[in-house]
Each structure stands twice: as C-alpha cells, then as structure tokens.
Scaffold this active site. Structure first.
Site: not given
Length: 743
Positions: A427, A429-430, A432-434, A448, A544
């Site tokens: 995943g 997102g705004g 970071g990265t998972v 994360k 969020d």
C-alpha cells in the site's frame, strides 16, 4: 511590482487546453522520426521528437506545441503554458505555472486574491514529486493545495523567537510540504481566518505555489514585500514527468505504434499507478531513441580525461577497450613499465615496504570502519532519544502488560521486508508506504515507513506510542511496535490479509456484496472509532477515516487502520492542526473552515463510508459535472427530494430491505450534517447499526411493526433535524464548483 485589485477567484493558473481529451495511443500516422520540414527549435528551446511544433510534427497530439512570439521573442507553448526545457533522458518537461497570492490593500481595507492552478488531466504529463515542492510564504499564513486525491499544505509564522533566515524555509516566514505522487491537478487556497489585520501590516502579501525545488531559494525580503512575485514575474518553473503512451513495454513492443524505434534504444515502464512507457538510449549511447538511428555511440576515448590513463583507448560500439604501449603491461586497469626481476636482496626492502604499506592500509581501513560504525551508532542513538525512545522504554518497563509492545531495530525490519523490497509493498498513501514483513518469529506484520513528521510529533512521539500501544480492540489494527533509530520513525502493525473495503467495493471483482455483509462491516468500523473516541484511556482522533483505511480479514470482519494522520484529542482550544491534509470526498467541511480536528470530523468521514456501502460509488469524481462530483452532495440532494432509490446499489435494492436501507440512509444523513454539533457521536452510530444488524438477523421482527419500532427506537441523543441545511448545499456546491473551474 505586483498589480492588485483582481476579483477573489480570478483565474491566474493555466490549463493545457489544446491537450485535454486528445491524448490517445498510436494516433500518429508516421510512427517515428522528425517529419520533413518540422523545426527542431523554437527560440532558444530545443524541441526534440516526440514533441513537435504543431500536431503534425509530434508523435501524437498530446506532444504538439505552439511556437508563439512574445514581445518579439519566440517561445514554445503547450496550450497556454510556456515550455522552457524538454529532457528526453529524464523524461521531464519544465514549464511555467502561476503563483497563488492574497494581498491586503490598506487604501480600501480589503484583501485581493488570485488562485493559481494547473490541470494535466487526460494529458501525458504529471507533476514530479521528486523535483517539486509546495511552498507557502507569509506571516501567519495557512495555505493548502487541493488535488484530485489529496489536500496538503502548511503554515508559516513570524514569531519573534523564531527569526527569519535567508536560505531557510522551515516554518519562519516560509514552509514547505512534499508533493504527493501521481498528481495531475492542483488548486491553491488560503485560510482567511488564520490571518489578522495586525499581520497584514507586517506582511501585506502571502503566497502558495508548486514549483521546482532547485529554482527556489528563500529570501527574508519575500515576506515583507512583493519581491517574490516580482522576481518570478508571477510565474514559477514546475517540472513535469511524461510518458509516450498508456501501454506497458510488454504490451506495445510488437505493435506498429511502438515508439522506441532507434537501434540501441530501450523501453522504460512508467513508475506511476497508471500504465505507460517512454524510451531511452542504451548504456554507451546517447541521442534520441524516438527517431530511426537516433541513438549514437558515445566515443569515450574523446573525453577530456583518458579513461585508460596513460594507455591506449580504443572506442567500441557502446563501450571502449584499453591496451598498453610496447614495454608496458596492464595490471588492475593501469599500464606499468616492464622491469627486470630484481635480486632477492634487492627485493627485500621492496617486500618489507609493501608488507608495511599493506598493514598500514589495513589499520587505517579498520580505524575508518570503526569510526563510521561509531558515527552510525551515535546517529541512531540521537534519533532514538529525539523521538522519545528513552522515555518510552522506561515507561514500558514500569507498566504492566507493556511488554506486548516492542521497539524494533532498523536491521530487524530490513530483514523482515527483504530490505524494503518493492515486491513487499502492499500500500501507498499520502503519509508513507506500507510493506508486508515476516519477523524471525514467523509472525506476519505490516511495516509503515512514514514520509515526514513535524516537530511537535517528534517531541511527543514516544508518549503517543505508549498510548497507542494500549489500544486493544478486535476491530482496530493492533500496533505491535515501532522503530525509533531512524530519521522518520517506522510503525509495525498486525497484518490483515484480505485487502481494504475500498478494494471490495470498487475493485471490479464482479462479486455481489450482501446487505448483511455491508452492515456488518459498517458496524465493526463504527465500534472501532467509538472505542478510539471514548473507550481508549486517552481519546484518539483518527483524522483520515476512509474505505481504504478499513481492512478486512478472511471473514469480512473490519479493522480500522492507518494512524499516520491520528492525533491525541486536543486538551484545549488552542491546539490547531498546522498541516492541513486529508482525502477529497471525506473531508469535514467544518474542519476545512476552522482547521480544528474533532471527533465529529471522524463522524462526517464515516458518513461518507456509509454512502460508499449503500451506493458502491466513489466519494469524489473529478470527471463528473456539477454536484455529481461529490457523492455526499448527490446523496443529500436525493434525500431532500425523496429520491433515495436512485442512489442505492442494485445489488442490495430489494423491497424486503427498503426499510433497513432507509434507516441506514437516515443515519448517514445525520453523520453528514454541516454543523458538528448536530452530528451523532460514534458511540450512538455504533448502537444504531447494532440494532439494524439485529433486525437483519431476525427477519420475523420486520413482519411485526410494533417489534420493529421498538428495536429501532433511538435514544433522545440520536434525534436530529430531518431538514437538510441550505447552508450545507451552499458550501458543498461552492467547493465542487471551485474544483470544476480550477479556482
């Protein structure tokens, strides 16, 4: 000087008018090569193919430019946007974009505005997140950019204890924010309530823009005058990435429209979420891969410095070879003279010196290695202390049950994720990265890596982790630990295997999702948020809430995730959010006006999630018209006009279910009230959904109106006005209109 007096939403940005809607694959009649008679320059700017002056000279219309004379000087334009540089090697194009500004006019006591914006939708271009940054300049200025997927910005102040400094843009008079990935649209806005008349006396103008990092250097004069605007003449450079077509290299390689036609050229897939490719010359070659024989061999031997040292350099296709002159031989790539073999006695000093030199080199290398390891250890220790690791460690030892939370080392997480391999990404997102990881104990986890962390969170990170570690709820993704010895801390969560609610609803999998399953997911999610708001030891605001942050296990049980945007509940009214961020379609309008996150902000976002479950529509659609851009606006309009059935997903629209669906819709409407005070709490929402689940599990109740009414009876705290607020429609419609027109 900058001219003032324009109306509030005067259009000062640009749009690729000539490119919108015409970028299609394989539209060129001739697949490659400069067309005969097509100019290779416009003024001082090189125009390499696939770009061209006019559509007939370009690979396809998306790369067609106009060469227009401005003040007697010819300049290339893409639509109305000036192009200043094109790079085939980097796949970038540098263009000009407008600065958003607001200025106070003392003579009239009013504030004038101009909103800069850029729309690259349906073009081969997108904004480079590597080469650009979001810049905000001014005293006590809160500004943000809205894109199709993100809202991000920052606040700059002019406090006496934090003086302005040249070349420093870190919050004092100037602040920066990272540009999200894959952005094709943005619009700049200012928060009016954040400014005061006193501030305007010291700093009359404020600015926000997206621009090239290398082109910006902050000066203190930018804050108290219009020097920033005047220096760039209202337009700043922005770097755009581009791709030649929408297919991948594998898909297009054997087609006639394949653009990499030069021999010694290679195809490079785009790194964006959407497929696409561009071309480069192979290693050892340079030139234009989009034209026949455009990639030419690089003659390394003609460089100013001989790559063979004192030897003989011979150029070969794509490379070079080295040899030595007579009387010399090659050793370790260096030519040395051939000498007679020395006697044993002559060789002894040489051998001794060589051994001594080797020992010295080994000693120096070991000393340097030890020094580097010591520096790395000290740096990790400094990060650990900076993020509150010492306090967290001591508190964990003193608190009962805290041993379930672990402080991981960076090496442990690198091993678990195969050195953070791209193959492990689950995943983005705004925040970071998972990555999916596997610990030595064979426990699957989600790691994360956050992009940034503000100074306030750095100071409070250890304390916040201790509070978040105590969260223990079946519908909340468990925080297992964190890593503090890196610049931006990493978080370790339990791994939930079955994807997100967004994927389930919008993934085009062709499955039919029953109403019972949807209601169960909604109830699980509401229970989780209710626990965070009122059940945890310290109230926590998620910040969020959206369908992509709701994970599902193998039994479709929901778990709320992603606390990258979460904050501890404010203890007084002075605690405002200084970094405006969120996801379009889910943002609470009241939060956008006040910049103060509350538990009712999460309630609003959850109401949008309920609409997704009911309609299977996305919360925000930039390509739609009018109020159809916003799912919540469409829904509130349908409820007001008693047209709920047209909004419902066909998969759950059933006469037997209509009463349940109407109850869920009514609950969603309450959650989407314009004023936070009129919305229910998450605890009340969870109780309402639990009662509806009981009705679903006992269908005989539906046949008994009295039982049905008793089971669905709401507490007095859940009773809200059924009249849709006209103010809600006014503000929602205004926001959608602004996004549609680019203001």
């Amino acid at each position: 000087m900058m001219k003032l007096g324009y109306p509030r939403f005067l259009l000062s940005g640009y749009i690729f008018l000539s490119l919108l809607g015409i970028w299609v694959v394989a539209t060129a009649v001739v697949p490659a090569g400069h067309r005969p008679g097509c100019p290779a320059k416009c003024g001082d700017v090189d125009i390499p193919f696939p770009f061209g002056i006019g559509d007939q000279c370009a690979f396809h219309p998306g790369f067609g430019l106009d060469c227009t004379a401005v003040d007697g000087v010819k300049k290339p334009f893409a639509g109305t946007v000036e192009v200043t540089k094109i790079s085939l090697t980097n796949g970038t194009a540098t263009m000009n974009t407008a600065i958003s500004w607001q200025c106070y006019v003392p003579a009239t006591g009013t504030t004038n505005y101009s909103n800069g914006w850029l729309n690259l939708t349906n073009t081969p271009f997108w904004i480079s997140e590597v080469d650009n940054t979001v810049i905000v300049i001014g005293c006590n200025t809160l500004a943000y950019m809205i894109s199709s997927s993100y809202v991000i910005g920052c606040s700059s102040t002019c406090e006496s204890g934090d003086p302005l400094k040249n070349d420093t843009c870190s919050g004092a008079g100037c602040c920066q924010a990272n540009v999200p990935k894959d952005i094709q649209y943005y619009n700049g806005y200012f928060n009016e309530k954040y400014n005061t008349t006193k501030i305007w006396r010291d700093s009359r103008c404020s600015y926000i823009t997206v621009m090239e990092k290398a082109a910006f250097n902050f000066k203190t004069s930018y804050v108290k005058s219009t020097v920033f605007y005047d220096t760039y003449k209202g337009y700043v450079p922005i770097v755009l990435n581009w791709k030649i077509a929408l297919q991948t290299c594998k898909e297009v390689r054997n087609e006639s429209s394949y653009a990499c036609v030069s021999s010694h050229s290679v195809c490079v897939d785009s790194t964006t979420h959407n497929p696409g490719y561009r071309c480069n010359c192979s290693d050892g070659y340079q030139g234009n891969p989009y034209i026949a024989n455009g990639c030419r061999d690089i003659d390394e031997c003609r460089r100013l410095v001989n790559p063979c040292g004192d030897g003989i350099c011979e150029n070969t296709p794509g490379n070079y070879s080295c040899s030595c002159y007579p009387g010399n031989y090659m050793t370790n790539g260096v030519c040395v003279p051939i000498q007679k073999k020395p006697s044993r006695f002559q060789a002894m000093p040489v051998v001794g010196a060589s051994v001594g030199l080797v020992v010295l080199v080994i000693v120096v290398a070991c000393a340097c290695l030890i020094q580097e390891r010591r520096k790395l250890r000290n740096m990790k220790l400094a990060y650990f202390r900076q993020h509150g690791g010492t306090i967290l460690f001591e508190e964990m030892k003193s608190r009962q049950g805290a041993d379930a939370f672990k402080i991981f080392s960076e090496e442990e997480l690198q091993q678990a994720t195969n050195r953070f391999s791209e193959k492990q990404v689950i995943g983005r997102g705004g925040h970071g990265t998972v990555y999916k990881g596997l610990l030595k104990s064979n426990v699957e986890v989600a790691v994360k890596r956050c992009m940034t962390i503000d100074e306030q969170h750095k100071k409070e990170f250890g304390k916040e982790m201790l509070i978040l570690a105590q969260i223990n709820h079946r519908n909340v993704v468990k925080l297992l630990g964190c890593c503090l010895e890196v610049e931006v801390p990493m978080l370790v969560y339990e791994y939930v295997p079955n994807g997100t609610l967004f994927d389930l609803i919008h993934g085009n999998h062709g499955w039919r999702i029953s109403l019972a399953t949807r209601l169960g997911i909604a109830h699980d999610s509401a229970e989780a948020l209710s626990y965070l708001h009122s059940g945890a030891s310290t109230p926590i605001l998620h910040g969020d809430v959206k369908s992509s942050n709701i994970l599902l296990d193998d039994n479709h049980k929901a778990k709320v995730s992603d606390f990258g945007a979460s904050i501890l509940a404010p203890t007084d009214e002075s605690q405002f959010v200084t970094l405006v961020q969120g996801t379009c379609g889910y943002l609470d309008p009241e939060y956008m006006q006040t910049c103060q996150l509350t538990d009712k902000s999460d309630v609003y976002s959850f109401g949008v999630v309920l609409l997704e479950l009911l309609t299977c529509k996305k919360p925000f659609n930039l390509d739609a018209l009018g109020q159809e851009k916003s799912l919540s606006m469409m829904f509130m309009s349908a409820m007001k006009e008693n047209r709920l059935e047209v909004m419902l997903d066909d998969g759950i629209k059933d006469e037997d279910n209509m009463e349940i669906l109407e109850e869920i819709a009514e609950l969603a409407k309450h959650c989407l009230e314009m004023s936070g005070e009129n919305r229910p709490s998450m605890k009340e929402v969870a109780e309402k959904l639990d009662r509806l689940r009981k009705v679903m599990h006992h269908p005989w109740v539906q046949q008994n109106p009295e039982e049905m009414e008793s089971l669905l009876e709401e507490p007095s705290a859940m009773v809200h006005s059924t009249i849709v607020s006209d103010q809600y429609f006014s503000i929602e419609k205004k926001a959608v209109t602004n996004l549609q027109s680019g203001r």
